[in-house]
Design a protein around this motif. Structure first.
Motif, PDB file in Angstrom:
ATOM      1  N   ILE A 189     -14.351   2.720 -10.354  1.00 31.46           N
ATOM      2  CA  ILE A 189     -13.364   1.782  -9.819  1.00 31.46           C
ATOM      3  C   ILE A 189     -14.125   0.581  -9.282  1.00 31.46           C
ATOM      4  CG2 ILE A 189     -11.476   1.440  -8.180  1.00 31.46           C
ATOM      5  CD1 ILE A 189     -11.158   4.463  -8.064  1.00 31.46           C
ATOM      6  N   LEU A 190     -13.885  -0.567  -9.882  1.00 28.16           N
ATOM      7  CA  LEU A 190     -14.613  -1.768  -9.454  1.00 28.16           C
ATOM      8  C   LEU A 190     -13.904  -2.447  -8.287  1.00 28.16           C
ATOM      9  CD1 LEU A 190     -15.450  -3.226 -12.991  1.00 28.16           C
ATOM     10  CD2 LEU A 190     -16.866  -1.736 -11.557  1.00 28.16           C
ATOM     11  N   ARG A 191     -12.569  -2.476  -8.356  1.00 27.68           N
ATOM     12  CA  ARG A 191     -11.811  -3.114  -7.272  1.00 27.68           C
ATOM     13  C   ARG A 191     -10.507  -2.373  -7.085  1.00 27.68           C
ATOM     14  NH1 ARG A 191     -10.907  -9.496  -7.898  1.00 27.68           N
ATOM     15  NH2 ARG A 191     -10.062  -9.314  -5.784  1.00 27.68           N
ATOM     16  N   TYR A 192     -10.033  -2.343  -5.852  1.00 27.64           N
ATOM     17  CA  TYR A 192      -8.692  -1.817  -5.608  1.00 27.64           C
ATOM     18  C   TYR A 192      -8.013  -2.735  -4.600  1.00 27.64           C
ATOM     19  CZ  TYR A 192      -4.744   1.173  -5.565  1.00 27.64           C
ATOM     20  OH  TYR A 192      -3.464   1.636  -5.740  1.00 27.64           O
ATOM     21  N   VAL A 193      -6.892  -3.291  -5.003  1.00 30.51           N
ATOM     22  CA  VAL A 193      -6.202  -4.269  -4.167  1.00 30.51           C
ATOM     23  C   VAL A 193      -4.763  -3.810  -3.942  1.00 30.51           C
ATOM     24  CG1 VAL A 193      -5.672  -6.725  -3.890  1.00 30.51           C
ATOM     25  CG2 VAL A 193      -7.570  -6.027  -5.373  1.00 30.51           C
ATOM     26  N   GLY A 194      -4.320  -3.841  -2.706  1.00 28.93           N
ATOM     27  CA  GLY A 194      -2.935  -3.481  -2.414  1.00 28.93           C
ATOM     28  C   GLY A 194      -2.259  -4.591  -1.630  1.00 28.93           C
ATOM     29  N   VAL A 195      -1.030  -4.896  -2.000  1.00 26.40           N
ATOM     30  CA  VAL A 195      -0.221  -5.812  -1.195  1.00 26.40           C
ATOM     31  C   VAL A 195       1.045  -5.039  -0.836  1.00 26.40           C
ATOM     32  CG1 VAL A 195       1.033  -7.985  -1.114  1.00 26.40           C
ATOM     33  CG2 VAL A 195      -1.177  -7.868  -2.280  1.00 26.40           C
ATOM     34  N   ASP A 196       1.114  -4.606   0.414  1.00 23.17           N
ATOM     35  CA  ASP A 196       2.208  -3.739   0.835  1.00 23.17           C
ATOM     36  C   ASP A 196       3.136  -4.494   1.771  1.00 23.17           C
ATOM     37  OD1 ASP A 196       1.389  -0.867  -0.172  1.00 23.17           O
ATOM     38  OD2 ASP A 196      -0.438  -1.869   0.527  1.00 23.17           O
ATOM     39  N   ASP A 197       4.384  -4.036   1.771  1.00 27.33           N
ATOM     40  CA  ASP A 197       5.386  -4.656   2.632  1.00 27.33           C
ATOM     41  C   ASP A 197       6.112  -3.554   3.386  1.00 27.33           C
ATOM     42  OD1 ASP A 197       7.671  -5.896   3.741  1.00 27.33           O
ATOM     43  OD2 ASP A 197       7.585  -7.472   2.208  1.00 27.33           O
ATOM     44  N   CYS A 198       5.785  -3.416   4.665  1.00 29.62           N
ATOM     45  CA  CYS A 198       6.447  -2.392   5.474  1.00 29.62           C
ATOM     46  C   CYS A 198       7.237  -3.063   6.580  1.00 29.62           C
ATOM     47  CB  CYS A 198       5.440  -1.395   6.024  1.00 29.62           C
ATOM     48  SG  CYS A 198       4.185  -2.114   7.083  1.00 29.62           S
ATOM     49  N   GLY A 199       7.683  -4.275   6.328  1.00 31.29           N
ATOM     50  CA  GLY A 199       8.409  -4.998   7.370  1.00 31.29           C
ATOM     51  C   GLY A 199       7.436  -5.431   8.444  1.00 31.29           C
ATOM     52  N   ASN A 200       7.929  -5.537   9.664  1.00 29.87           N
ATOM     53  CA  ASN A 200       7.043  -5.942  10.757  1.00 29.87           C
ATOM     54  C   ASN A 200       5.990  -4.879  11.006  1.00 29.87           C
ATOM     55  OD1 ASN A 200       8.389  -8.350  11.237  1.00 29.87           O
ATOM     56  ND2 ASN A 200       9.911  -7.338  12.539  1.00 29.87           N
ATOM     57  N   ARG A 201       4.812  -5.323  11.345  1.00 22.63           N
ATOM     58  CA  ARG A 201       3.723  -4.372  11.592  1.00 22.63           C
ATOM     59  C   ARG A 201       3.409  -4.349  13.085  1.00 22.63           C
ATOM     60  NH1 ARG A 201      -0.892  -6.378   7.845  1.00 22.63           N
ATOM     61  NH2 ARG A 201      -0.310  -8.295   8.877  1.00 22.63           N
ATOM     62  N   ILE A 202       3.485  -3.168  13.682  1.00 24.08           N
ATOM     63  CA  ILE A 202       3.234  -3.076  15.122  1.00 24.08           C
ATOM     64  C   ILE A 202       1.737  -3.274  15.380  1.00 24.08           C
ATOM     65  CG2 ILE A 202       3.375  -1.567  17.151  1.00 24.08           C
ATOM     66  CD1 ILE A 202       5.825  -0.231  15.707  1.00 24.08           C
ATOM     67  N   ASN A 203       0.927  -2.556  14.623  1.00 25.00           N
ATOM     68  CA  ASN A 203      -0.525  -2.720  14.758  1.00 25.00           C
ATOM     69  C   ASN A 203      -1.126  -2.786  13.351  1.00 25.00           C
ATOM     70  OD1 ASN A 203      -3.311  -2.367  15.041  1.00 25.00           O
ATOM     71  ND2 ASN A 203      -3.073  -1.142  16.900  1.00 25.00           N
ATOM     72  N   PRO A 204      -1.424  -3.990  12.893  1.00 24.77           N
ATOM     73  CA  PRO A 204      -1.896  -4.145  11.499  1.00 24.77           C
ATOM     74  C   PRO A 204      -3.125  -3.301  11.180  1.00 24.77           C
ATOM     75  CG  PRO A 204      -1.367  -6.286  12.450  1.00 24.77           C
ATOM     76  CD  PRO A 204      -1.274  -5.283  13.572  1.00 24.77           C
ATOM     77  N   MET A 205      -3.956  -3.037  12.183  1.00 24.00           N
ATOM     78  CA  MET A 205      -5.139  -2.218  11.909  1.00 24.00           C
ATOM     79  C   MET A 205      -4.726  -0.779  11.583  1.00 24.00           C
ATOM     80  SD  MET A 205      -8.296  -1.257  14.410  1.00 24.00           S
ATOM     81  CE  MET A 205      -7.250  -0.135  15.324  1.00 24.00           C
ATOM     82  N   ILE A 206      -3.756  -0.279  12.345  1.00 26.51           N
ATOM     83  CA  ILE A 206      -3.284   1.084  12.083  1.00 26.51           C
ATOM     84  C   ILE A 206      -2.552   1.124  10.743  1.00 26.51           C
ATOM     85  CG2 ILE A 206      -1.565   2.789  12.841  1.00 26.51           C
ATOM     86  CD1 ILE A 206      -2.645   2.513  15.639  1.00 26.51           C
ATOM     87  N   VAL A 207      -1.799   0.083  10.450  1.00 23.71           N
ATOM     88  CA  VAL A 207      -1.128  -0.002   9.144  1.00 23.71           C
ATOM     89  C   VAL A 207      -2.177   0.052   8.032  1.00 23.71           C
ATOM     90  CG1 VAL A 207       0.184  -1.517   7.602  1.00 23.71           C
ATOM     91  CG2 VAL A 207       0.924  -1.201   9.978  1.00 23.71           C
ATOM     92  N   ASP A 208      -3.219  -0.747   8.165  1.00 20.68           N
ATOM     93  CA  ASP A 208      -4.278  -0.739   7.143  1.00 20.68           C
ATOM     94  C   ASP A 208      -4.904   0.650   7.025  1.00 20.68           C
ATOM     95  OD1 ASP A 208      -3.842  -3.373   6.624  1.00 20.68           O
ATOM     96  OD2 ASP A 208      -5.770  -4.101   7.371  1.00 20.68           O
ATOM     97  N   GLY A 209      -5.110   1.291   8.169  1.00 19.03           N
ATOM     98  CA  GLY A 209      -5.712   2.631   8.148  1.00 19.03           C
ATOM     99  C   GLY A 209      -4.847   3.610   7.377  1.00 19.03           C
ATOM    100  N   GLN A 210      -3.534   3.518   7.593  1.00 21.61           N
ATOM    101  CA  GLN A 210      -2.624   4.396   6.860  1.00 21.61           C
ATOM    102  C   GLN A 210      -2.679   4.103   5.369  1.00 21.61           C
ATOM    103  OE1 GLN A 210      -0.517   7.017   8.055  1.00 21.61           O
ATOM    104  NE2 GLN A 210      -2.072   6.748   9.612  1.00 21.61           N
ATOM    105  N   ILE A 211      -2.758   2.826   5.029  1.00 22.78           N
ATOM    106  CA  ILE A 211      -2.813   2.476   3.603  1.00 22.78           C
ATOM    107  C   ILE A 211      -4.131   2.966   2.997  1.00 22.78           C
ATOM    108  CG2 ILE A 211      -2.768   0.577   1.929  1.00 22.78           C
ATOM    109  CD1 ILE A 211      -1.057  -0.990   3.962  1.00 22.78           C
ATOM    110  N   HIS A 212      -5.209   2.794   3.741  1.00 23.55           N
ATOM    111  CA  HIS A 212      -6.503   3.279   3.242  1.00 23.55           C
ATOM    112  C   HIS A 212      -6.440   4.770   2.911  1.00 23.55           C
ATOM    113  CE1 HIS A 212      -9.736   0.158   3.948  1.00 23.55           C
ATOM    114  NE2 HIS A 212      -8.652  -0.449   4.362  1.00 23.55           N
ATOM    115  N   GLY A 213      -5.985   5.554   3.872  1.00 24.04           N
ATOM    116  CA  GLY A 213      -5.927   7.002   3.649  1.00 24.04           C
ATOM    117  C   GLY A 213      -4.979   7.343   2.518  1.00 24.04           C
ATOM    118  N   GLY A 214      -3.872   6.612   2.470  1.00 17.81           N
ATOM    119  CA  GLY A 214      -2.884   6.879   1.420  1.00 17.81           C
ATOM    120  C   GLY A 214      -3.448   6.579   0.044  1.00 17.81           C
TER     121      GLY A 214
END
Ligand SMILES: Cc1cc2nc3c(=O)[nH]c(=O)nc-3n(C[C@H](O)[C@H](O)[C@H](O)COP(=O)(O)OP(=O)(O)OC[C@H]3O[C@@H](n4cnc5c(N)ncnc54)[C@H](O)[C@@H]3O)c2cc1C
Lengths: 793, 288
Positions: free
Chosen positions: A663-688
């Protein structure tokens, strides 16, 4: 319903990390009680067999052994309760027959784990093996039955036009699709695809510690569970107690992913043994045991078909599939495919004809695993749409765009009658395309191919459904009625201002790593202006928290978070009256910020939260006739689920000589509405994403034809590690929801729902010059190589 | 994951360890414990006594005696991988050590332990075979040398007697005109995790031609094996890509290729050729 949108969104460091990183988090197995005994299980080596006899004498006579139990001791307490009780429910211990390898046949309780294991190994069980039903297709067509005497292995077949008869009157799209197929300007693209079975692998395996107190005739149990209140209900119902006499604590939970969203025999048996032996009894699953004693996920085989015009208009999407339920139905088992049906058509406004048969087999039960039905459904639509794009020679992003629900369609009604709250798929995909310079990537790919390199670009989009609602879904099984806890999937939160001005927030949901302590503190801090550090969030304790339904379906923030938001709102109303009295102003003019409250327009005219709290707890200082104390509880019942979405893209390179994928690159553009804590949102996306890539590239629960699990250890069941993955590049769009006052959707499962197909699309794109059209997951090198050989002929 | 009960001794000297092994037929020696402990937890190995030599002084050195390297019993994978002497004199072994497991495993597990353990998919076994190393085994009755070619007997079975400790591996250094290399396809893809198939090669070039060659495979059969046919076909050629590919075609001659979860017989046979060729090409590049 209020639609005000809060201005959170701060990147705040997680309150829980210092303890978790330094090893000071307390998990069930870290808790020690005096006089503990330990349980171990005798497990079946056969997938399907009658039990002639169980000889426990040798085990019972071993020094240090306290008891050996079989079904004879506990038959009255079972079977294990299930929320959707379609199919055979799991007995607490095998009852006359075993139905999957690893099924618990007897339970040993001993002074320590070593003696318990030795004793379990010396229990002699005499089996008569029976034919095992392992293959999903054979389960449908064959004559062998996973349970002797069953008429069929098929438990239920879900149809898109008729999934909840009597509630939804839906159009059957099959005739229209059949008609479209007759047109001579259409292509029909069809592919059978496996969505392989997976083994959820929480880093903390399940663990339970039960302590029955005969003095009070009540029980306390600690369990690594995602649903403490439901567990309390189930134990209460099983043992004939009111639920308030069962105190469940879910301390730190080291990952759950849906696998800790079931009642398990061990949770009931440790309580039983503690009551019987008058000692605390513990069971901690071992790593290897986890592959046999905890539910598994996915396990579908289905044929996806798209009928569409040559210029990219989709006239029908059909899915005809089989989903493997395993041997017993546990919590939601047969309802998991319905969650897939909720998002079956993806982001596309297209006719849908979907049917999935749920079959029983002699394998471990399947149930919710991160995404639960939705990754499977998203995989099928996103793979077949890519194959359709390839067939008509159109860019895969173009075909998607052409069939999207449009921004102005929202709230949009899906083919199965559900209403999607908000969406703007085109902007989201455009953002991805711009972020990666899609055209540039395609020319890079073409240049690489000239040099003999096989680079692939894959795109996948998804719609997710979070925070299942409305309340009436409880009648479909989306509640805990079966556990004696009649609830819908509402959320709850309690906000208490303590006399010193600090805040305690108590929630009925609880994290298994998601950072609730941080997120909730942000919500309350933001509403009340209380210092973030002065807000403590507690969870996972049924004796102190309001009833909560637990953490699953990416629901916590959107439902329990919203409840907490509303509880904070109630507190602020009452506090405003107090402050108005203190500052001799009108309550309407009171604003909360910076650790206290002030009068609008005159920030100097202020009091601190400590001062407010003192008045709150000393009624003689407050307004005439007010009720002392300052806390509020709120329950939030959303009128709808939330529907996040996103677009992902992967760039991969295949070594055609070995089939190896990088895998050379992995890019995600997600829309979960308002983000309470973008870092935690990113963490969830990473794990997912990591888990989705795990399915795409590494993981597969493989049963042999006799039903032996060949991948029961992490040696043979590789889960993705940081070293296997590229650094994810994440972007976002923001389409808030009006379903809850914070405008938040959910992000816990999105990464998993969006990623597996993105990787497979990329790999197939890379090897398409050889004529490869599809490869089943996991894309281990051997499969990619095989596919290339086959296509080359 | 709870082992049967066992006794444990942390030997203070090699003699103490050897006596313990001699006196207890069911005993097992432990160095890094990376393979022994998991097998005990699975109850696949249940030694009555574990003789831990992890604290015995003097066993953790890599000695360079000019034409040969001696790697002691307690030299960790990480030390083998990062040693300049190994990297220059036995590159295939350094590369194999660097690709063994993950960081934690490399920091605890030992090169000698991996060799003694004789897993069918281990990395360093192929390297010591191709390099023509000699194993030095000790017991209370003395010391003996075992050629690498005679050392690997079967799955998880080496030529060591139960009371013997592998005290060091002696690896002849590749000299001027020679080079060595190791590579694999790992079970996780890329080069990570145990080998689905891997190969080590040592090549000596002379006047533009291959003067000597040795190639060993791992992962494909019941034990690491020398691919004698490849070496035979390679010697005397010019070492061109075509010559190498042709020679590598003989990789699995005489090898019973095992199908497993990671590949069919056909695929693993193919990989054996691919990795043999890649290792040879890399060894030739290093030699010239
Ligand atoms: C997560 C993980 C990943 C791994 N990945 C890889 C990989 O990618 N490639 C690979 O090759 N290996 C891999 N391994 C295996 C590992 O590299 C070795 O098997 C291990 O390090 C052996 O060395 P040790 O010192 O730990 O031996 P131990 O575990 O202590 O012993 C292993 C066996 O060898 C015997 N033994 C050990 N030392 C001696 C000695 N000096 N004399 C006689 N007998 C001895 C023991 O009695 C025992 O039977 C992995 C292991 C783990 C846990």
């Amino acid at each position: 319903m209020t639609t005000s949108v809060s201005a959170m969104g701060g990147i705040v460091r997680r309150k829980e990390d210092p303890a978790l990183i330094a090893g000071r988090g307390q998990y069930v197995d870290d808790i020690r009680l005096n006089g503990e005994a330990v349980m171990a299980f005798v497990r079946s080596p056969f997938a399907h067999a009658r039990i002639n006899s169980i000889d426990t004498a040798a085990a019972e006579s071993m020094p240090g052994v306290l008891a050996v139990y079989t079904i004879e001791d506990v038959r009255d307490l079972g079977p294990v309760l299930a929320q959707v009780p379609v199919g055979v429910l799991r007995p607490l211990l095998a009852d006359g027959a075993v139905h999957h390898v690893g099924e618990a046949v007897a339970a040993v309780v001993a002074e320590n784990s070593y003696v318990a294991r030795d004793a379990a190994d010396s229990v002699m069980v005499d089996y008569d093996p029976l034919p095992a039903v392992v293959d999903m297709k054979a389960a449908v067509t064959g004559t062998d039955r996973a349970h002797e005497g069953a008429e069929s292995n098929v438990l239920v077949t879900w149809f898109s036009h008729d999934w909840w008869p009597g509630v939804f009157e839906l159009e059957d799209h099959r005739p229209a699709i059949a008609e479209a197929k007759q047109r001579d300007d259409v292509v029909v693209v069809s592919q059978e695809m496996l969505n392989q079975r997976l083994i959820p692998t929480a880093i903390e395996p399940r663990a339970v510690l039960a302590d029955w107190n005969h003095g009070y005739d009540r029980v306390k149990l600690w369990s690594s569970t995602q649903m403490p209140h439901a567990l309390a209900g189930a134990v209460a119902k099983t043992f004939g107690l009111p639920s308030n006499e069962v105190h469940v604590v879910a301390p730190e939970v080291g990952g759950g992913f849906g696998a800790k969203l079931n009642i398990y025999p061990d949770e009931i048996l440790t309580v039983f043994a503690s009551k019987d032996l008058n000692r605390p009894v513990r069971w901690t699953e071992t790593r290897r045991e986890s592959a046999f004693s905890t539910i598994q996920g996915r396990g579908w085989v289905a044929t996806a078909t798209i009928t569409g015009t040559r210029d990219g208009e989709i006239l029908g999407y059909e899915l005809d599939g089989i989903a493997d339920m395993g041997a017993y139905s546990q919590n939601f088992t047969v309802a998991i495919p319905v969650l897939g049906l909720f998002v079956a058509q993806g982001q596309y406004d297209i006719p849908l004809a979907w049917q999935v048969a749920c079959v029983q087999t002699n394998t471990q039960t399947t149930d919710a695993y991160r995404g639960a039905g939705r990754p499977e459904a998203s995989y099928y639509i996103e793979r077949i749409i890519d194959m359709y794009a390839a067939e008509i020679g159109m860019d895969p992003t173009e075909v998607r765009r052409k069939n999207f629900f449009k921004k102005e369609d929202f709230p949009a009604t899906t083919a199965i009658g559900l209403t999607m709250d908000s969406g703007d798929y085109e902007t989201n995909l455009d953002t991805l395309i711009a972020d990666v310079d899609y055209a540039g990537l395609r020319s890079m790919q073409a240049a690489a191919r000239e040099e003999g390199r096989y680079i692939g670009i894959g795109v996948g989009t998804y719609v997710e459904v979070c925070g299942f609602a409305p309340s009436v879904l409880a009648e479909f099984g989306f509640g805990w009625d079966a556990y004696g806890m009649p609830t819908s999937f509402s959320g709850s939160g309690l906000v208490r201002i303590n006399p010193d001005g600090s805040a305690t927030v108590i929630i009925g949901t609880g994290p298994s790593g998601q950072g609730h302590q941080t997120t909730w503190a942000q919500v309350v801090s933001d509403r009340l202006g209380i210092d973030f550090d002065n807000v403590r969030v507690t969870h996972g304790n049924t004796a102190e928290s309001p009833t909560g339904v637990g953490t699953f379906g990416s629901r916590s923030a959107a439902v329990d978070g919203a409840a907490t938001y509303e509880a904070a709102e109630k507190v602020s109303k009452k506090a405003a009256d107090i402050v108005a009295h203190m500052l001799e102003a009108s309550a309407d003019d009171i604003r909360f910020a910076d650790g206290g409250a002030h009068v609008a327009g005159s920030p100097g005219h202020k009091v601190t939260w400590a001062e407010i709290a003192e008045v709150a707890y000393k009624p003689h200082k407050g307004p005439e006739g007010f009720e002392a104390g300052l806390e509020a509880h709120a329950v939030f019942s959303p009128g709808n689920a939330t529907w996040p979405f996103g677009s992902h893209l992967a760039v991969v390179e295949v070594d055609p000589e070995t089939g190896n994928v990088e895998i050379l690159r992995y890019v995600g553009v997600d829309d979960c509405g308002n983000r309470i804590n973008p870092m935690i949102v990113d963490g969830q996306i990473h794990g997912g994403i990591a888990q989705g890539i795990g399915q795409a590239m590494f993981e597969e629960a493989i049963y042999d034809e006799d039903g032996n699990l060949l991948t029961g250890s992490l040696i043979d069941y590789p889960i993705p590690t940081a070293g296997d993955l590229p650094a994810f590049e994440l972007g976002w769009t923001n389409t808030p929801t009006d379903v809850n006052p914070m405008g938040v959707k959910g992000i816990g499962e999105a990464g998993t729902i969006g990623s597996a197909q993105t990787i497979v699309n990329a790999v197939v794109d890379a090897v398409s010059p050889f004529g490869v059209k599809h490869i089943d997951m996991p894309l281990r090198p051997k499969r990619v190589w095989d596919a290339i050989q086959k296509a080359r002929g | 994951m709870y082992p049967r009960s066992f006794e444990y001794v942390a030997a203070a000297s090699l003699d103490e360890a050897l006596s313990a092994l001699a006196d207890n037929p069911g005993a097992k020696v432990m160095t890094g414990g990376m393979s022994l402990i998991p097998l005990m937890k699975l109850r696949l190995f249940s030694p009555s006594l574990v003789v831990d030599i992890g604290r015995v002084p003097g066993l953790d050195a890599i000695d360079d005696s000019g034409d040969q390297l001696a790697i002691g019993a307690l030299v960790r994978h990480a030390a083998t991988a990062s040693s300049d002497a190994v990297k220059s004199g036995a590159a295939a072994l350094a590369q194999a050590a660097a690709l063994t497991g993950d960081v934690q495993v490399r920091n605890r597990g030992t090169t000698c332990g991996a060799i003694a353990h004789a897993d069918i998919a281990a990395d360093q076994t192929a390297a010591v075979l191709a390099l023509g190393a000699t194993m030095v085994a000790k017991s209370t009755s003395g010391e003996r040398e075992i050629a690498a070619a005679d050392f690997f007997v079967d799955t998880l079975t080496s030529a060591l007697e139960p009371d013997e400790i592998l005290v060091e591996v002696r690896v002849p250094k590749t000299g001027a005109g020679s080079g060595s290399a190791y590579g694999k396809l790992g079970r996780r893809g890329g080069q990570s995790d145990y080998a689905v198939a891997g190969a080590a090669a040592v090549v000596t070039m002379d006047g533009g031609n291959v003067a000597a060659a040795s190639v060993a495979l791992t992962g494909v059969g019941t034990k690491p094996t020398l691919a004698a046919g490849v070496a035979e076909a390679l010697v005397g050629t010019d070492g061109s890509a075509e010559a190498v590919a042709g020679a590598a075609g003989r990789a699995t001659e005489g090898v019973t290729v095992l199908e497993d979860l990671y590949g069919s017989e056909e695929y693993k046979s193919h990989l054996a050729q691919v990795y043999a060729a890649r290792a040879i090409n890399a060894a030739i590049a290093a030699a010239t």
